[in-house]
Structures are given as structure tokens and as C-alpha cells.
Motif scaffolding. Structure first.
Motif, PDB file in Angstrom:
ATOM      1  N   LEU A  54      33.039  -3.582 -26.272  1.00  0.00           N
ATOM      2  CA  LEU A  54      31.646  -3.640 -26.051  1.00  0.00           C
ATOM      3  C   LEU A  54      31.228  -2.392 -25.338  1.00  0.00           C
ATOM      4  O   LEU A  54      29.932  -2.130 -25.452  1.00  0.00           O
ATOM      5  CB  LEU A  54      31.360  -4.940 -25.119  1.00  0.00           C
ATOM      6  CG  LEU A  54      31.705  -6.261 -25.645  1.00  0.00           C
ATOM      7  CD1 LEU A  54      31.632  -7.313 -24.435  1.00  0.00           C
ATOM      8  CD2 LEU A  54      30.815  -6.698 -26.769  1.00  0.00           C
ATOM      9  N   ARG A  55      32.103  -1.784 -24.758  1.00  0.00           N
ATOM     10  CA  ARG A  55      31.934  -0.656 -23.890  1.00  0.00           C
ATOM     11  C   ARG A  55      33.169   0.194 -23.935  1.00  0.00           C
ATOM     12  O   ARG A  55      34.353  -0.474 -23.790  1.00  0.00           O
ATOM     13  CB  ARG A  55      31.385  -0.950 -22.703  1.00  0.00           C
ATOM     14  CG  ARG A  55      30.900   0.608 -21.959  1.00  0.00           C
ATOM     15  CD  ARG A  55      30.396   0.203 -20.532  1.00  0.00           C
ATOM     16  NE  ARG A  55      31.472  -0.129 -19.857  1.00  0.00           N
ATOM     17  CZ  ARG A  55      31.481  -0.929 -18.911  1.00  0.00           C
ATOM     18  NH1 ARG A  55      30.145  -1.897 -18.561  1.00  0.00           N
ATOM     19  NH2 ARG A  55      32.483  -1.316 -17.857  1.00  0.00           N
ATOM     20  N   GLY A  56      33.216   1.430 -23.653  1.00  0.00           N
ATOM     21  CA  GLY A  56      34.343   2.391 -23.632  1.00  0.00           C
ATOM     22  C   GLY A  56      34.877   3.172 -24.736  1.00  0.00           C
ATOM     23  O   GLY A  56      34.315   3.109 -25.621  1.00  0.00           O
ATOM     24  N   ARG A  57      36.013   3.719 -24.475  1.00  0.00           N
ATOM     25  CA  ARG A  57      36.460   4.469 -25.366  1.00  0.00           C
ATOM     26  C   ARG A  57      37.638   4.381 -25.577  1.00  0.00           C
ATOM     27  O   ARG A  57      38.525   4.071 -24.721  1.00  0.00           O
ATOM     28  CB  ARG A  57      36.398   5.978 -24.730  1.00  0.00           C
ATOM     29  CG  ARG A  57      36.926   7.184 -25.855  1.00  0.00           C
ATOM     30  CD  ARG A  57      36.625   8.517 -25.296  1.00  0.00           C
ATOM     31  NE  ARG A  57      36.629   9.599 -26.160  1.00  0.00           N
ATOM     32  CZ  ARG A  57      38.037  10.289 -26.532  1.00  0.00           C
ATOM     33  NH1 ARG A  57      38.970   9.697 -25.763  1.00  0.00           N
ATOM     34  NH2 ARG A  57      38.181  11.366 -27.320  1.00  0.00           N
ATOM     35  N   ILE A  58      38.328   4.238 -26.699  1.00  0.00           N
ATOM     36  CA  ILE A  58      39.845   4.066 -27.404  1.00  0.00           C
ATOM     37  C   ILE A  58      40.135   5.481 -28.134  1.00  0.00           C
ATOM     38  O   ILE A  58      39.405   5.654 -28.974  1.00  0.00           O
ATOM     39  CB  ILE A  58      39.873   2.915 -28.140  1.00  0.00           C
ATOM     40  CG1 ILE A  58      39.722   1.839 -27.161  1.00  0.00           C
ATOM     41  CG2 ILE A  58      41.499   2.899 -28.503  1.00  0.00           C
ATOM     42  CD1 ILE A  58      39.855   0.412 -27.818  1.00  0.00           C
ATOM     43  N   ALA A  59      41.064   6.185 -27.863  1.00  0.00           N
ATOM     44  CA  ALA A  59      41.494   7.277 -28.785  1.00  0.00           C
ATOM     45  C   ALA A  59      42.887   7.377 -29.084  1.00  0.00           C
ATOM     46  O   ALA A  59      43.761   6.775 -28.079  1.00  0.00           O
ATOM     47  CB  ALA A  59      41.083   8.513 -28.061  1.00  0.00           C
ATOM     48  N   LEU A  60      43.283   7.477 -30.272  1.00  0.00           N
ATOM     49  CA  LEU A  60      44.721   7.464 -30.732  1.00  0.00           C
ATOM     50  C   LEU A  60      44.944   8.962 -31.164  1.00  0.00           C
ATOM     51  O   LEU A  60      44.325   9.600 -31.962  1.00  0.00           O
ATOM     52  CB  LEU A  60      44.788   6.612 -31.961  1.00  0.00           C
ATOM     53  CG  LEU A  60      45.171   5.187 -31.275  1.00  0.00           C
ATOM     54  CD1 LEU A  60      43.886   4.510 -30.838  1.00  0.00           C
ATOM     55  CD2 LEU A  60      45.455   4.592 -32.835  1.00  0.00           C
ATOM     56  N   ASP A  61      45.806   9.328 -30.524  1.00  0.00           N
ATOM     57  CA  ASP A  61      46.338  10.906 -30.788  1.00  0.00           C
ATOM     58  C   ASP A  61      45.060  11.835 -30.508  1.00  0.00           C
ATOM     59  O   ASP A  61      44.816  12.705 -31.371  1.00  0.00           O
ATOM     60  CB  ASP A  61      46.924  11.131 -31.999  1.00  0.00           C
ATOM     61  CG  ASP A  61      48.558  10.818 -31.888  1.00  0.00           C
ATOM     62  OD1 ASP A  61      48.941  10.538 -30.812  1.00  0.00           O
ATOM     63  OD2 ASP A  61      49.119  10.507 -32.859  1.00  0.00           O
ATOM     64  N   GLY A  62      44.220  11.331 -29.649  1.00  0.00           N
ATOM     65  CA  GLY A  62      42.917  12.220 -29.404  1.00  0.00           C
ATOM     66  C   GLY A  62      41.611  11.800 -30.186  1.00  0.00           C
ATOM     67  O   GLY A  62      40.745  12.369 -29.994  1.00  0.00           O
ATOM     68  N   ALA A  63      42.075  10.905 -31.355  1.00  0.00           N
ATOM     69  CA  ALA A  63      41.035  10.921 -32.228  1.00  0.00           C
ATOM     70  C   ALA A  63      40.105   9.438 -31.825  1.00  0.00           C
ATOM     71  O   ALA A  63      40.900   8.403 -31.798  1.00  0.00           O
ATOM     72  CB  ALA A  63      41.450  10.652 -33.617  1.00  0.00           C
ATOM     73  N   ALA A  64      38.860   9.647 -31.427  1.00  0.00           N
ATOM     74  CA  ALA A  64      38.282   8.366 -30.806  1.00  0.00           C
ATOM     75  C   ALA A  64      37.999   7.462 -31.989  1.00  0.00           C
ATOM     76  O   ALA A  64      37.554   7.849 -33.144  1.00  0.00           O
ATOM     77  CB  ALA A  64      37.071   8.917 -30.142  1.00  0.00           C
ATOM     78  N   ILE A  65      38.012   6.365 -31.604  1.00  0.00           N
ATOM     79  CA  ILE A  65      37.626   5.209 -32.535  1.00  0.00           C
ATOM     80  C   ILE A  65      36.116   4.797 -32.327  1.00  0.00           C
ATOM     81  O   ILE A  65      36.108   3.722 -31.463  1.00  0.00           O
ATOM     82  CB  ILE A  65      38.641   3.944 -32.564  1.00  0.00           C
ATOM     83  CG1 ILE A  65      40.090   4.242 -32.662  1.00  0.00           C
ATOM     84  CG2 ILE A  65      38.261   2.794 -33.631  1.00  0.00           C
ATOM     85  CD1 ILE A  65      41.055   3.082 -32.586  1.00  0.00           C
ATOM     86  N   ASP A  66      35.187   5.376 -33.039  1.00  0.00           N
ATOM     87  CA  ASP A  66      34.025   5.290 -32.490  1.00  0.00           C
ATOM     88  C   ASP A  66      33.146   4.671 -33.419  1.00  0.00           C
ATOM     89  O   ASP A  66      31.678   5.083 -33.609  1.00  0.00           O
ATOM     90  CB  ASP A  66      33.552   6.732 -32.404  1.00  0.00           C
ATOM     91  CG  ASP A  66      33.689   7.682 -33.235  1.00  0.00           C
ATOM     92  OD1 ASP A  66      34.135   7.403 -34.241  1.00  0.00           O
ATOM     93  OD2 ASP A  66      33.352   9.053 -32.837  1.00  0.00           O
ATOM     94  N   GLY A  67      33.750   3.988 -34.436  1.00  0.00           N
ATOM     95  CA  GLY A  67      32.919   3.535 -35.326  1.00  0.00           C
ATOM     96  C   GLY A  67      33.744   2.938 -36.565  1.00  0.00           C
ATOM     97  O   GLY A  67      34.987   3.085 -36.686  1.00  0.00           O
ATOM     98  N   GLU A  68      33.234   2.331 -37.524  1.00  0.00           N
ATOM     99  CA  GLU A  68      34.078   1.537 -38.673  1.00  0.00           C
ATOM    100  C   GLU A  68      34.688   2.444 -39.332  1.00  0.00           C
ATOM    101  O   GLU A  68      35.763   2.214 -39.812  1.00  0.00           O
ATOM    102  CB  GLU A  68      33.174   0.506 -39.388  1.00  0.00           C
ATOM    103  CG  GLU A  68      33.787  -0.245 -40.418  1.00  0.00           C
ATOM    104  CD  GLU A  68      35.079  -1.177 -39.963  1.00  0.00           C
ATOM    105  OE1 GLU A  68      36.155  -1.080 -40.822  1.00  0.00           O
ATOM    106  OE2 GLU A  68      34.944  -1.606 -38.818  1.00  0.00           O
ATOM    107  N   LYS A  69      34.149   3.771 -39.536  1.00  0.00           N
ATOM    108  CA  LYS A  69      34.682   4.665 -40.560  1.00  0.00           C
ATOM    109  C   LYS A  69      35.974   5.133 -39.749  1.00  0.00           C
ATOM    110  O   LYS A  69      37.338   5.179 -40.460  1.00  0.00           O
ATOM    111  CB  LYS A  69      33.819   5.877 -40.906  1.00  0.00           C
ATOM    112  CG  LYS A  69      34.516   6.813 -41.643  1.00  0.00           C
ATOM    113  CD  LYS A  69      33.509   7.888 -42.047  1.00  0.00           C
ATOM    114  CE  LYS A  69      34.141   9.086 -43.069  1.00  0.00           C
ATOM    115  NZ  LYS A  69      33.199  10.217 -43.111  1.00  0.00           N
ATOM    116  N   ALA A  70      36.043   5.494 -38.507  1.00  0.00           N
ATOM    117  CA  ALA A  70      37.133   5.977 -37.710  1.00  0.00           C
ATOM    118  C   ALA A  70      38.244   4.697 -37.814  1.00  0.00           C
ATOM    119  O   ALA A  70      39.288   4.717 -37.870  1.00  0.00           O
ATOM    120  CB  ALA A  70      36.826   6.309 -36.556  1.00  0.00           C
TER     121      ALA A  70
END
Length: 248
Positions: A54-70
């Protein structure tokens, strides 16, 4: 794989489960403890990209999961075994694990070898041609673990994976975890002895917030004398809970 979670808010209509959650995961096995309803499964579903935050940031090895494509891209590097995973009764064990490898986009020329390795790790090579419906509950759980680790994903998320395993199989499961040396593993369990035996680190969740985050021996060292629990780690866990939840 390095996982960074910051200011995570997650929940369902009318109910917030996780609020302002910050957490980092690194290679090694992190045990996730907490009572039912503490947010463990919700956190795992979010990390596995099943449920967008709902809010916040998740990043794996520096790559943010910021949408369905990611999210689609990063799923190739995640192995996720939920508490109740789906399976086709008519599917053979080998095909079930191979489907996991296909979803993780393991190249075709390496897929058979990856499947054999995963089945060997969970001691199911001799059952690879068996129908999933004919397996015992413990064997089916081991097939699920093979599904999660096939193709050597960088992040493995296991939600109550030892449910249905007998003592020998639990010991074997701990051996499997010990072999995932370069993998970031998040293991949710109610079995504190599994955490003591298999985990480098432990995170305790309660009502969507972190009560403890540190090495397993550091948590055990916090245990007082005479509290509920048979081991220092159990006593330390019980003492972390709100006072009204400490009595057995």
C-alpha cells in the motif's frame, strides 16, 4: 541477494497489517517468528510480489519493485513456498518441480539438471515419477520445497515449510538450508528449535511491527530465569511478547 524494505504499509480492506516496517535481509537464513496474526504471511506475500504494498519501498539488490513490470522481472529470482501451495493431482513430482523452473525461466538446456538437483536436495529422486496426489503430506511438502529452490533463486521465502515433516525430515530440511550458503532465505515458523538449529538471524513480529531483529545467540542471551519456555531462545521469545500473551 540484498533486500531492503523501508516504510512498508500493507493490509487488506479495512485492516492495516504492517505499518512503517523497515527491514533488511542479506544472504543467510533469517527466521521469522511471531504469533498468529502478527503479519508474517502478509510480509512474505508482499516480498514475493504476490501483493503490492500500500505504501513504502522494496528493493532487491538495489532495484526497486515499483510496478508490475519490475515485479515480473524480479520473480525470476524469487522462490516462494506459501503455507498452502497449489498442485495438480495428476502432475508428476518431476513435472511439478520443472514447472517451477520454467516459471523462474531456467534455460531449457539446464532445466533437467536443475530439477534433478532440487529433487536430490529434498530426497525425492526416487519419487520423481509419482503423481502428486499419491504422495504423503510430508513428501508433498518436500516437493514444494524443491519447487521453491529449483534454479537457485537469490531469495527463497518459506512460509511454515516444516509443517507435516517428521523429525528425520526436519533434520534433512535443516541440512538443505545449510547448503543455501549464498542465498537470502526468509523462514517463517512456529518451531523455535528450527530457528535455533538452522537460522543465523531472527526477526520477531507482533501486530505488524518488529520486536527484535538480531542474531540468534543475541536473542537467547536476553532470556531471563524462570520464565515460560524450555530453552533460552523460547524464554526470550515469550518475554518479548506483550505481558498478557506470555502465559501458557
Amino acid at each position: 541477494m540484498h533486500v531492503h524494505i523501508s516504510d512498508l504499509r500493507q493490509g487488506y480492506p479495512g485492516r492495516v497489517v504492517l505499518e512503517n516496517l523497515d527491514l533488511e535481509l542479506r544472504p543467510g537464513v533469517t527466521g521469522l517468528l511471531g504469533p498468529n496474526g502478527s503479519g508474517k504471511s502478509t510480509l512474505m506475500r508482499t516480498l514475493a510480489t504476490v501483493q503490492p504494498p500500500l505504501r513504502g519501498r522494496i528493493a532487491l539488490d538495489g532495484a526497486a519493485i515499483d510496478g508490475e513490470k519490475a515485479a515480473r522481472h524480479i520473480r525470476r529470482r524469487i522462490g516462494y513456498l506459501p503455507q498452502r501451495f497449489g498442485w495438480d493431482p495428476g502432475m508428476r513430482v518431476r513435472d511439478f518441480v520443472e514447472y517451477g523452473a520454467w516459471m523462474r525461466e531456467v534455460p531449457g538446456e539446464h532445466r533437467s539438471r536443475a530439477v534433478e538437483r532440487a529433487l536430490s536436495q529434498v530426497d525425492l529422486v526416487d519419487r520423481k515419477n509419482e503423481r502428486m496426489s499419491r504422495l504423503s503430506g510430508g513428501m508433498r511438502q518436500r516437493a514444494g520445497i524443491a519447487w521453491a529452490i529449483v534454479g537457485d533463486p537469490g531469495l527463497v521465502i518459506l512460509d511454515e515449510p516444516t509443517v507435516g515433516l517428521d523429525p528425520r525430515q526436519r533434520l534433512q530440511f535443516r541440512r538443505i538450508l545449510a547448503g543455501l550458503t549464498d542465498t537470502t532465505v526468509l523462514l517463517s515458523t512456529h518451531l523455535i528449535d528450527d530457528v535455533a538449529a538452522a537460522c543465523d538471524r531472527v526477526v520477531v513480529l507482533h501486530s505488524g511491527r518488529v520486536l527484535f531483529d538480531g542474531k540468534v545467540p543475541e536473542m537467547a542471551d536476553r532470556a531471563g530465569d524462570g520464565g515460560a519456555g524450555h530453552t533460552p531462545l523460547e524464554r526470550a521469545y515469550m518475554e518479548l511478547l506483550p505481558e498478557g500473551e506470555r502465559e501458557l
